[in-house]
Structures are given as structure tokens and as C-alpha cells.
Scaffold this motif. Sequence first.
Motif, PDB file in Angstrom:
ATOM      1  N   GLN A  60      -5.439  12.159   5.984  1.00 56.65           N
ATOM      2  CA  GLN A  60      -5.496  11.617   4.652  1.00 56.65           C
ATOM      3  C   GLN A  60      -4.160  10.600   4.296  1.00 56.65           C
ATOM      4  OE1 GLN A  60      -8.525  11.184   2.980  1.00 56.65           O
ATOM      5  NE2 GLN A  60      -9.277  12.407   4.735  1.00 56.65           N
ATOM      6  N   ARG A  61      -3.333  11.532   4.824  1.00 54.18           N
ATOM      7  CA  ARG A  61      -1.880  10.905   4.397  1.00 54.18           C
ATOM      8  C   ARG A  61      -1.434   9.695   5.461  1.00 54.18           C
ATOM      9  NH1 ARG A  61       0.940   9.989   1.090  1.00 54.18           N
ATOM     10  NH2 ARG A  61       2.784   9.974   2.057  1.00 54.18           N
ATOM     11  N   PHE A  62      -2.105  10.064   6.625  1.00 53.48           N
ATOM     12  CA  PHE A  62      -1.839   9.005   7.836  1.00 53.48           C
ATOM     13  C   PHE A  62      -2.485   7.728   7.399  1.00 53.48           C
ATOM     14  CE2 PHE A  62      -4.109   7.210  11.287  1.00 53.48           C
ATOM     15  CZ  PHE A  62      -3.077   6.793  12.272  1.00 53.48           C
ATOM     16  N   MET A  63      -3.983   7.756   6.761  1.00 57.40           N
ATOM     17  CA  MET A  63      -4.274   6.740   6.493  1.00 57.40           C
ATOM     18  C   MET A  63      -3.557   5.846   5.319  1.00 57.40           C
ATOM     19  SD  MET A  63      -8.532   7.319   7.165  1.00 57.40           S
ATOM     20  CE  MET A  63      -8.733   8.949   6.475  1.00 57.40           C
ATOM     21  N   GLU A  64      -3.254   6.573   4.352  1.00 54.00           N
ATOM     22  CA  GLU A  64      -2.625   5.984   3.134  1.00 54.00           C
ATOM     23  C   GLU A  64      -1.413   5.534   3.309  1.00 54.00           C
ATOM     24  OE1 GLU A  64      -4.308   9.832   0.400  1.00 54.00           O
ATOM     25  OE2 GLU A  64      -2.107   9.618   0.499  1.00 54.00           O
ATOM     26  N   ALA A  65      -0.647   5.570   4.329  1.00 51.75           N
ATOM     27  CA  ALA A  65       0.514   5.085   4.787  1.00 51.75           C
ATOM     28  C   ALA A  65       0.300   3.921   5.129  1.00 51.75           C
ATOM     29  CB  ALA A  65       1.081   6.138   6.022  1.00 51.75           C
ATOM     30  N   LYS A  66       1.647   3.078   4.861  1.00 52.91           N
ATOM     31  CA  LYS A  66       1.826   1.845   5.333  1.00 52.91           C
ATOM     32  C   LYS A  66       1.758   1.482   6.738  1.00 52.91           C
ATOM     33  CE  LYS A  66       3.966  -0.840   1.705  1.00 52.91           C
ATOM     34  NZ  LYS A  66       5.500  -0.507   1.142  1.00 52.91           N
ATOM     35  N   LYS A  67       2.619   2.537   7.286  1.00 55.36           N
ATOM     36  CA  LYS A  67       2.674   2.469   8.737  1.00 55.36           C
ATOM     37  C   LYS A  67       2.467   3.737   9.679  1.00 55.36           C
ATOM     38  CE  LYS A  67       5.205   0.564  12.666  1.00 55.36           C
ATOM     39  NZ  LYS A  67       6.378  -0.369  13.025  1.00 55.36           N
TER      40      LYS A  67
ATOM     41  N   PHE B 278      -3.373  -7.065  13.677  1.00 58.43           N
ATOM     42  CA  PHE B 278      -2.993  -6.693  12.345  1.00 58.43           C
ATOM     43  C   PHE B 278      -2.756  -5.478  12.067  1.00 58.43           C
ATOM     44  CE2 PHE B 278      -5.232 -10.910  12.244  1.00 58.43           C
ATOM     45  CZ  PHE B 278      -3.903 -11.554  12.201  1.00 58.43           C
ATOM     46  N   SER B 279      -3.026  -4.369  13.071  1.00 60.20           N
ATOM     47  CA  SER B 279      -2.877  -2.961  12.633  1.00 60.20           C
ATOM     48  C   SER B 279      -1.507  -2.523  12.462  1.00 60.20           C
ATOM     49  CB  SER B 279      -3.562  -2.022  13.925  1.00 60.20           C
ATOM     50  OG  SER B 279      -2.880  -2.115  14.873  1.00 60.20           O
ATOM     51  N   ASN B 280      -1.388  -1.634  11.436  1.00 58.79           N
ATOM     52  CA  ASN B 280      -0.219  -1.014  11.378  1.00 58.79           C
ATOM     53  C   ASN B 280      -0.354   0.618  11.780  1.00 58.79           C
ATOM     54  OD1 ASN B 280       1.628  -2.906  10.478  1.00 58.79           O
ATOM     55  ND2 ASN B 280       0.515  -2.979   8.394  1.00 58.79           N
ATOM     56  N   HIS B 281      -1.275   0.969  12.165  1.00 56.56           N
ATOM     57  CA  HIS B 281      -1.605   2.475  12.584  1.00 56.56           C
ATOM     58  C   HIS B 281      -2.012   2.604  14.229  1.00 56.56           C
ATOM     59  CE1 HIS B 281      -1.972   2.507   8.283  1.00 56.56           C
ATOM     60  NE2 HIS B 281      -1.921   3.989   8.287  1.00 56.56           N
ATOM     61  N   VAL B 282      -1.477   3.563  14.459  1.00 52.78           N
ATOM     62  CA  VAL B 282      -1.782   3.829  16.080  1.00 52.78           C
ATOM     63  C   VAL B 282      -2.165   5.497  16.274  1.00 52.78           C
ATOM     64  CG1 VAL B 282       0.588   4.067  16.635  1.00 52.78           C
ATOM     65  CG2 VAL B 282      -0.882   3.533  18.411  1.00 52.78           C
ATOM     66  N   ALA B 283      -3.119   5.410  17.188  1.00 53.70           N
ATOM     67  CA  ALA B 283      -3.445   6.795  17.710  1.00 53.70           C
ATOM     68  C   ALA B 283      -3.230   7.001  19.128  1.00 53.70           C
ATOM     69  CB  ALA B 283      -4.890   7.063  17.333  1.00 53.70           C
TER      70      ALA B 283
ATOM     71  N   GLU C 297      10.108   3.310  17.377  1.00 50.26           N
ATOM     72  CA  GLU C 297       9.449   2.924  16.116  1.00 50.26           C
ATOM     73  C   GLU C 297       9.776   3.445  14.964  1.00 50.26           C
ATOM     74  OE1 GLU C 297       6.791   0.028  15.680  1.00 50.26           O
ATOM     75  OE2 GLU C 297       7.904  -0.638  17.593  1.00 50.26           O
ATOM     76  N   LEU C 298       9.845   2.778  13.949  1.00 51.02           N
ATOM     77  CA  LEU C 298      10.055   3.484  12.503  1.00 51.02           C
ATOM     78  C   LEU C 298       8.494   3.779  11.896  1.00 51.02           C
ATOM     79  CD1 LEU C 298      12.586   4.238  11.102  1.00 51.02           C
ATOM     80  CD2 LEU C 298      12.318   2.061   9.766  1.00 51.02           C
ATOM     81  N   TYR C 299       8.038   4.693  11.337  1.00 49.27           N
ATOM     82  CA  TYR C 299       6.785   5.052  10.770  1.00 49.27           C
ATOM     83  C   TYR C 299       7.159   5.496   9.466  1.00 49.27           C
ATOM     84  CZ  TYR C 299       5.144   4.739  15.437  1.00 49.27           C
ATOM     85  OH  TYR C 299       4.752   4.178  16.705  1.00 49.27           O
ATOM     86  N   ASP C 300       6.108   5.506   8.442  1.00 46.78           N
ATOM     87  CA  ASP C 300       6.040   6.220   7.109  1.00 46.78           C
ATOM     88  C   ASP C 300       5.490   7.465   7.428  1.00 46.78           C
ATOM     89  OD1 ASP C 300       6.833   3.761   5.579  1.00 46.78           O
ATOM     90  OD2 ASP C 300       5.029   2.863   6.005  1.00 46.78           O
TER      91      ASP C 300
END
Length: 714
Positions: A237-244, A282-287, A297-300
Motif C-alpha cells: 500500500q505504501r509502495f503504491m502511494e509513493a511517488k517513486k 512513464f513508470s516510477n515504480h519497479v518490482a 537510485e533514490l526512492y521514496d
Amino acid sequence: MPRKSHSSHSCHPISQFTKFGIFPDFHRHWFCCVSENEKSLLDSTESIQLEDEYDKVDEEERLCEPETQNIGQEEERLIFSHVATRDPVEIYKELKDTVHCKKESRSDWDTLTEVLRCFSKSGWASNQALAVYIGASFFPFAAHKFGSFFLKRCNNDLVKYLVSLGPGDEADKFLFPIFVEFCMEEFPDEIKRFRKMVESADMTKPHTWFPFARAMKRKIVYHCGPTNSGKTYNALQRFMEAKKGVYCSPLRLLAMEVFDKVNALGVYCSLLTGQERKDFPFSNHVACTVEMVSTDELYDVAVIDEIQMMADPCRGYAWTRALLGLKADEIHLCGDPSVLNVVRQICLDTGDELVEQHYERFKPLVVEAKTLLGDLKNVRSGDCIVAFARREIFEVKLAIEKFTNHRCCVIYGALPPETRRQQASLFNNQDNEFDVLIASDAVGMGLNLNIRRIVFYNLSKYNGDKMVPVPASQVKQIAGRAGRRGSRYPDGLTTTLHLDDLDYLIECLKKPFDDVKKVGLFPFFEQVELFAGQLPDMKFPKLLEQFGENCRLDGSYFLCQHLHIRKIANMLERTQGLSLEDRFNFCFAPVNIRDPKAMYHLLRFASSYAQKLPVNIAMGMPKCAARNDSELLDLETRHQVLSMYLWLSNHFEEERFPYVKKAETMATDIAELLGESLIKANWKPESRNARKPKPQEKEEGYQRPMSLIKLHEK
Ligand SMILES: Nc1ncnc2c1ncn2[C@@H]1O[C@H](COP(=O)(O)OP(=O)(O)OP(=O)(O)O)[C@@H](O)[C@H]1O
Ligand SMILES: [Mg+2]
């Protein structure tokens, strides 16, 4: 420049090192200081030489018996106790200045010889010596030289005191600092050489390896609880809410699941595993798989799933690296409580804030006491039978499909993730006849399956050497796959095939989680390179071995097992033209080291690469699904070879692997063929390294459980 005196105890090198408690973590054996000749000479002649010294002593001197000859050991110890408090540096100086010393009685001489012999064999002394950079292999040689030196020069008081102590710990402790003084003066070059080598294999304070992560104030949230308690769900849930955000998975399969799930929920997410990279525009998320996560890389928000894997003997280093090195404001760890204490310690070292969130299982897991009474006919819809060997999995499938109306899906480690997924969805789906799953421990992590009951076919597995009980933590993890929230069977059940195994199952489920004391580490290439600089002529496999034996670690870490890596390193030893870095990287290729065909292809890939040739797949595509187990094994191997090709293309210069597209297509087709084959599979399993047994040879190891024998007899 004169050497600094060590007369003050507080600044003696021994006390300095003891303060940091590093001795026990040194590994043994250093083969560079002592030649093989010296070593063998040492072993055979040591005590003889010392006795010969006695025989050389002047007859007159020998007859000169000491006054205290007839007093008891205790009294002697009292009389000479002042020796114990003497400064070892002074004792050493005195010994050095003595030219020739009067000798003692034969019995004192013998005892003293024995004391010194024991010292040279003392594990404690050898281990302590490492702290002053006297290598374990050099120690016997140094101790022997010290023994001869000591015997020739020791005075009456010293002899009497040591004789009163006799061989053993006390004498070793007394002799040790004198020995250190001796070594520092006699072997400064050896000590310097060993020191340099040990320092180049320094793996202490691993949190300092990531200065950028250290410069951040990170918040670590530990989602701590048993299986099926919502840990991953909440972290995601937190992962999905994050910007990155980045999600680090223990398996390719789970990374793919998260990739699909998150994209389906409208959060654009890319996929990165050793074998594939799917960039979602345009994705900011990675699995990704945990080994692939970037510490640049810098992540939220970062999620590290199954954090207890930090303690895994082989792969643990990948989780440790992610936890120490990730540059993320918030890091969510999901796992059981076994590494909670280590994580607390790590957060103290890193200065990160730690928040603990504890979870309970959604619904308790219920043990069915009746078991299957040893009869696979008692299998029911929604059951997952867990067996720990591929052969057993197919035996069970064969038996169930032959003697009942159930159809079985299978999941085991050698299957590609795509095939495992296909089998999982076949089992989860209600609209078909596949209602029983047979799985290995590969089912233990992550997958959300519609399992009503986990049935352990047995609770022991082959560890490469012998059959051993399955560890309690693994039993819990697997049993926890039953009754997932949101599945068709929210109430989980577990049991065993045989009544005999039930007690062990209950014992495992009751057992509290282990409190893990150490987590895994593995050196980066740069660290191995630095070490290699100290041993320039050493071949890579030997270098790795030496690194393992000489590296220094803090108390919370162990060096991950590198058998897999060493096997590949050995295989590639004679391949000319590979740099040290190439060798290091090839060693991490995903290959089953017990599969000679897959190993052959790896060697071929490495040889082409070394010769700067384009690396060919050079492997045909089977036309149809497998018709027997050897064809199925062949498909598994072929997929593994392709997966290896893709992995190499991602870890080396890509242009050297020009057939990536072809490999991807072939891998997908083989995964499909594997799926088709499994649906039809109703044959007797074979072993991967099958050969015809000789007539007199009895089958060893695994014995088919009674239940199956009974079933077949019927
Ligand atoms: N708050 C929730 N709302 C809806 N579904 C949930 C919720 N929490 C968890 N679930 C579902 O429950 C199931 C188990 O949750 P999850 O996978 O997070 O458990 P876990 O503790 O990570 O288990 P494991 O240790 O086995 O990985 C999943 O299918 C998940 O989607
Ligand atoms: Mg989970």
C-alpha cells in the motif's frame, strides 16, 4: 625506527583486539607464509628436536638438580607465582639476552617440552595470534621456533613456574604474550604480509560501505509477523502511494506478481529481474528481484520482502545489501520475527529510525490430527501435498491420478516461473478438474494459492549429504500457505500423510521463531579485486577460498556459502581470456551446478565470450511436449540454459549476446511446452543424472513411504 614497546598492558596489541572482540570471527589457514616442505617438516620433527636439545646438554649441567626438586606442584606454583605477574616484554628481553642457560632435571625438561608442544598445538593461541597478524598456517612454524628459543634460554624460575602449571590453558595464556614479542621481532615481514592480506579482506562495518545511504535519515518499518498476516499487503500500500518506489522480491515469480498486480491497479510499474527487463513507459515504480535492486537510485519507498532471508546461508547477502544500501526515505521490511533483533542492531549502526509493526495471522492455522493415515486416497479437493524431492512429487502425482479421481498440478524449483504460474492458476481456477497441488518447498514463499489444507508427504529432506528433518521455520512457512485471506478457503488446515509425522509437525508449529544472530554478507567485486592484489599469482578459485578463510567479519555477519560460485570458478579456471571481473560475474550465473548439461552450456558461453566471439545459443527447440520424464528433464534444462543466456546478456556487454530475442522466444515456448507436458504427465520420475544401476547395486537413500507401496500393491 625502533619498534614501539608494548610494556604497558593497556596498549598491548592483544588487549586492543580483545576489546573489539574480533578473534572468533577469523577464519583459519593461511598457506602463503609456510612452504609445504616446512609444514611437513614441522609435523614430523617438532617434539624430537626439542628432546634432542636435552641430550646435547652438558652432563654436568644435567646433574645439577634444583633445590625445589621434591616439593609438590601446588607449593611450587606458590613459590614461583611472582613469575606470573612479570611483564612479558621484560621476560622476552631477558630470554633474548640469555646466551646459555643451565638445564633442569629430565622430568622438568620433559614437562616443559610438553608445555611448549601443547602451546604450538593450541587452537586458542593460534586464534589469538591472528589478531596480531600471525596467520593460522604460519602459527605452528612460529610456535615451534619460539619453543626452541624458549627452551634454550629459559631460567630456573620460568621453568619451575611452567612446570607447576603443566601443559594446558594456563601455560598457553602465560606464554602467549612472550610469543607475540618474539614473533614481532623475528617475523616482521611475515606479519606485515599477513596484515596487508587480512586488511584487504576486511568485511567489518558493512554499513560504512554505503556512504550515500548513511548520509540519509531513513525510516525503517518492520512488518513483523507469521504467514498470511497482511505484511506484504500493507507494505505494498505504501509502495503504491509513493511517488517513486521499489519492491524487492525473493523470487522472479513474486516480482512478476507484484508487477502485474500494481499495474492492474493503475500504478505504472516496471519489472527487473536477472533475466528480464520490462520498462513500463512513464513508470516510477519497479518490482525487482532483490539481487537486482539498485543502491544508486533514490526512492521514496522501498519494500524488501521476506527479510528473514538475510540469514539464508547462500543468498542472505542480497537482503543485507538491500537493507544497508538502499537510498530510500522509507524502507518497509516484511518478514517473520527471526531477524528482528539483528535489524534493531543494524539500525543502531546505521542511525536509521526503526518502527516495528507486529501482525497476527488473519485466521489461526488448524492442525488436523487424523492425518491421511498413510493413504493418498484420503486426498481431498483443495489439498496441497508438499514433498521435498522432484521424484517424490511425480510419484505422488502418479499415485493420486491413478487411484483417485483428482487431477494434480505441480510446482517445484526447476520449473520456470511462467510454468509455475500457469500451474498455480490452473489449481486456483475452479472451472477445471485440477483440484490438487503437489509442490516442493518452492511453494513456501509469497504465492497466494487457493489451498484448503497443506499435507506434508514427509518432513525430512535430502541436504546433499543425508536426510535431515525439515527446519521448523520452513515447516511453518509452508504450512502457512493454507487458508489465505481472500482465497476460497480462508480457514487453513495442515496435516501429514503419516500419523508418525504429526508430532513433529505440531512441534514445529508451536516452536517460537528462531532468534537469528548473524546475517549474510558477500564481498563486492572491488573487495575481491583488492584482495587479489595481495596474491597476484593466485588462480581465481583459490583466491575465493583464501578470501573466505581470511576475511574479517563483525559478530552480526557471516560470509555466505560460496560452493556454487566456487564450482563455476573451478570449471572456468582453464578458460583463457577472462578478466578477474568476468570470472567473478560468471560465477553468479543462475545454473544448477548439479546439471552437467547446463554446466556445459555455461562453459561454452564463457569460452565464446572469452574469445570475443558472439555468444551463440547453439541449442535446438523441441518440437512437442514431453512424453516421458527424461524429456521433461530435458525441457527443464533447456529452459535453464536460455534463462542463463538472458541473465548473462543483462550482466555483460549486451552486444556480445546477439540472440537475446531468440532466447526469449524459445524460453517462452519451452515454458509453454513444460506446462503442456505437466498436464499430461503420468509417468514414473527419473533422476537428472540417471544411469543404469549395476546388478548388485542396491538403491540407497530415499525409501518410498509405506503408504505408496500399499497403494500400488492394492
Ligand atoms: N487489508 C486487507 N484487505 C484485503 N486483503 C488483504 C488485506 N491484508 C491482506 N490481504 C490479503 O491477504 C492475503 C495475505 O496477505 P499477505 O500476502 O500480505 O500476507 P503476508 O503476511 O505477507 O504472508 P506471507 O508471509 O505468506 O508472505 C493476500 O491475498 C492479501 O491480498
Ligand atoms: Mg508476504
